[in-house]
Design an enzyme around this catalytic site. Structure first.
Site, mmCIF file in Angstrom:
data_model
loop_
_atom_site.group_PDB
_atom_site.id
_atom_site.type_symbol
_atom_site.label_atom_id
_atom_site.label_comp_id
_atom_site.label_asym_id
_atom_site.label_seq_id
_atom_site.Cartn_x
_atom_site.Cartn_y
_atom_site.Cartn_z
ATOM 1 N N LYS A 28 0.842 -1.211 0.000
ATOM 2 C CA LYS A 28 0.000 0.000 0.000
ATOM 3 C C LYS A 28 0.875 1.258 0.000
ATOM 4 O O LYS A 28 0.583 2.221 -0.694
ATOM 5 C CB LYS A 28 -0.934 0.019 1.231
ATOM 6 C CG LYS A 28 -1.895 -1.166 1.292
ATOM 7 C CD LYS A 28 -2.917 -1.021 2.409
ATOM 8 C CE LYS A 28 -2.345 -1.099 3.817
ATOM 9 N NZ LYS A 28 -1.796 -2.421 4.169
ATOM 10 N N ARG A 43 -9.528 0.779 9.051
ATOM 11 C CA ARG A 43 -9.124 -0.588 9.370
ATOM 12 C C ARG A 43 -10.176 -1.324 10.186
ATOM 13 O O ARG A 43 -9.975 -2.493 10.512
ATOM 14 C CB ARG A 43 -7.834 -0.539 10.187
ATOM 15 C CG ARG A 43 -6.554 -0.897 9.420
ATOM 16 C CD ARG A 43 -5.408 -0.678 10.358
ATOM 17 N NE ARG A 43 -4.218 -1.383 10.081
ATOM 18 C CZ ARG A 43 -3.131 -0.860 9.509
ATOM 19 N NH1 ARG A 43 -3.142 0.378 9.065
ATOM 20 N NH2 ARG A 43 -2.040 -1.570 9.379
ATOM 21 N N ARG A 102 11.524 -5.749 5.298
ATOM 22 C CA ARG A 102 11.167 -4.352 5.042
ATOM 23 C C ARG A 102 11.941 -3.420 5.980
ATOM 24 O O ARG A 102 12.101 -3.703 7.165
ATOM 25 C CB ARG A 102 9.665 -4.169 5.249
ATOM 26 C CG ARG A 102 9.207 -2.742 5.048
ATOM 27 C CD ARG A 102 7.732 -2.682 4.854
ATOM 28 N NE ARG A 102 6.991 -2.795 6.099
ATOM 29 C CZ ARG A 102 5.676 -2.609 6.183
ATOM 30 N NH1 ARG A 102 4.979 -2.340 5.096
ATOM 31 N NH2 ARG A 102 5.063 -2.720 7.341
ATOM 32 N N ARG A 126 11.138 -1.866 11.669
ATOM 33 C CA ARG A 126 10.086 -1.596 12.651
ATOM 34 C C ARG A 126 9.933 -2.756 13.621
ATOM 35 O O ARG A 126 10.010 -3.915 13.221
ATOM 36 C CB ARG A 126 8.753 -1.364 11.910
ATOM 37 C CG ARG A 126 8.691 -0.041 11.216
ATOM 38 C CD ARG A 126 7.533 0.068 10.238
ATOM 39 N NE ARG A 126 6.299 -0.558 10.685
ATOM 40 C CZ ARG A 126 5.175 -0.530 9.970
ATOM 41 N NH1 ARG A 126 5.134 0.077 8.792
ATOM 42 N NH2 ARG A 126 4.084 -1.102 10.416
ATOM 43 N N ARG A 138 -0.276 -9.330 13.488
ATOM 44 C CA ARG A 138 -0.902 -8.275 12.669
ATOM 45 C C ARG A 138 -1.754 -8.888 11.553
ATOM 46 O O ARG A 138 -2.811 -8.350 11.209
ATOM 47 C CB ARG A 138 0.175 -7.366 12.071
ATOM 48 C CG ARG A 138 0.780 -6.449 13.117
ATOM 49 C CD ARG A 138 2.037 -5.794 12.620
ATOM 50 N NE ARG A 138 1.809 -4.928 11.495
ATOM 51 C CZ ARG A 138 2.733 -4.655 10.569
ATOM 52 N NH1 ARG A 138 3.925 -5.182 10.644
ATOM 53 N NH2 ARG A 138 2.458 -3.830 9.588
HETATM 54 P P1 AMP Z 1 0.907 0.410 9.122
HETATM 55 O O1 AMP Z 1 2.101 1.298 8.983
HETATM 56 O O2 AMP Z 1 -0.255 0.858 8.276
HETATM 57 O O3 AMP Z 1 1.225 -1.045 8.924
HETATM 58 O O4 AMP Z 1 0.408 0.559 10.637
HETATM 59 C C1 AMP Z 1 1.244 0.199 11.700
HETATM 60 C C2 AMP Z 1 0.442 0.078 12.974
HETATM 61 O O5 AMP Z 1 -0.171 1.334 13.295
HETATM 62 C C3 AMP Z 1 -0.708 -0.913 12.944
HETATM 63 O O6 AMP Z 1 -0.293 -2.252 13.166
HETATM 64 C C4 AMP Z 1 -1.580 -0.378 14.078
HETATM 65 O O7 AMP Z 1 -1.005 -0.680 15.346
HETATM 66 C C5 AMP Z 1 -1.460 1.134 13.879
HETATM 67 N N1 AMP Z 1 -2.462 1.651 12.935
HETATM 68 C C6 AMP Z 1 -2.240 2.187 11.705
HETATM 69 N N2 AMP Z 1 -3.386 2.552 11.129
HETATM 70 C C7 AMP Z 1 -4.374 2.234 11.998
HETATM 71 C C8 AMP Z 1 -5.789 2.335 11.966
HETATM 72 N N3 AMP Z 1 -6.436 2.846 10.912
HETATM 73 N N4 AMP Z 1 -6.480 1.900 13.046
HETATM 74 C C9 AMP Z 1 -5.861 1.395 14.122
HETATM 75 N N5 AMP Z 1 -4.530 1.245 14.216
HETATM 76 C C10 AMP Z 1 -3.778 1.663 13.164
#
Ligand code: AMP
Length: 221
Positions: free
Chosen positions: A18, A93, A132, A164, A175
């Protein structure tokens, strides 16, 4: 639709691409990519109770509660650069977030134009995530195997490139479970609204981008 601007959601499990696709679309269409994950990671260095609590959710691979995410996104979507459209990466999400976003846009007589569901085989996703590396400042994504970060681990913009915490194997698995339970059901929500478009994310980056762009040329009803 009230206008012909693109208001997209990039949808899919962690690691489907994404962020990379969002960057390409941002450059092609000149509209911002908004990643809730990037916003949260930047906020994690703040020393206040809410940011510390958010950091715990992110590091353990749990979803941050809807009320905080909804507030962050209301603020971000109200900024001037979103007036010409936007690309959402990692939001919504949960069903609650999707309903909140729909209501937020309806207040301005707007709606999403496309929800792009990037589908990738599960094994590929795990492999991509563990290699990553991400720039903490701009969110640019590297891969230790296929697109290594510059020597010294500093991005072009001066940001530090990190592995990360939540891209380590146990947290990746968690996740993916959270995605299946909380986020995957949104496909039905957007299918019912005739906004969901499925893209094959197993192809190379350019081919995925072109498949997305082909979908964007056809407005959803
Ligand atoms: P990402 O970088 O999109 O993979 O997001 C990393 C982490 O941020 C996720 O595993 C969640 O802990 C948190 N996070 C990101 N976006 C959301 C969302 N829309 N709702 C809840 N938690 C989020």
């Amino acid at each position: 639709m009230a206008d012909d601007k693109l208001r997209l959601v990039l949808f899919g499990a962690p690691g489907v691409g994404k962020g990379v696709q969002g960057d390409l679309l941002q450059r092609r269409f000149g509209i911002p990519r908004i990643s809730t994950g990037d916003i949260l990671r930047r906020a994690m260095s703040n020393d206040d109770p809410e940011s510390r609590q958010a950091a715990e959710y992110v590091s353990s691979g749990e979803l941050v509660p809807d009320d905080l995410i909804d507030r962050l996104m209301d603020k971000r979507l109200g900024e001037a650069d979103c007036q010409d459209g936007f690309i959402l990466d990692g939001f919504p999400r949960t069903l609650g977030q999707a309903m909140h976003l729909e209501t937020f846009l309806q207040h301005s007589e707007l709606a999403l134009t496309h929800v792009i569901d990037i589908e990738v085989d599960a094994g590929v996703v795990i492999d991509r995530l563990q290699y990553r590396r991400v720039c903490i400042k701009c969110g640019k994504v590297f891969n230790e195997k296929t697109d290594p970060p510059p020597a010294g681990g500093i991005c072009d913009d001066g940001g530090v490139i990190v592995h990360r915490d939540d891209d380590k194997p146990d947290t990746i698995r968690h996740r993916l479970e959270v995605y299946l339970k909380e986020t995957a059901p949104l496909k039905q929500f957007y299918e019912e609204r005739k906004q969901l478009l499925v893209v094959n994310g197993n192809q190379d980056i350019k081919a995925v981008h072109e498949e997305i762009v082909a979908h964007l040329e056809v407005p959803t009803p």
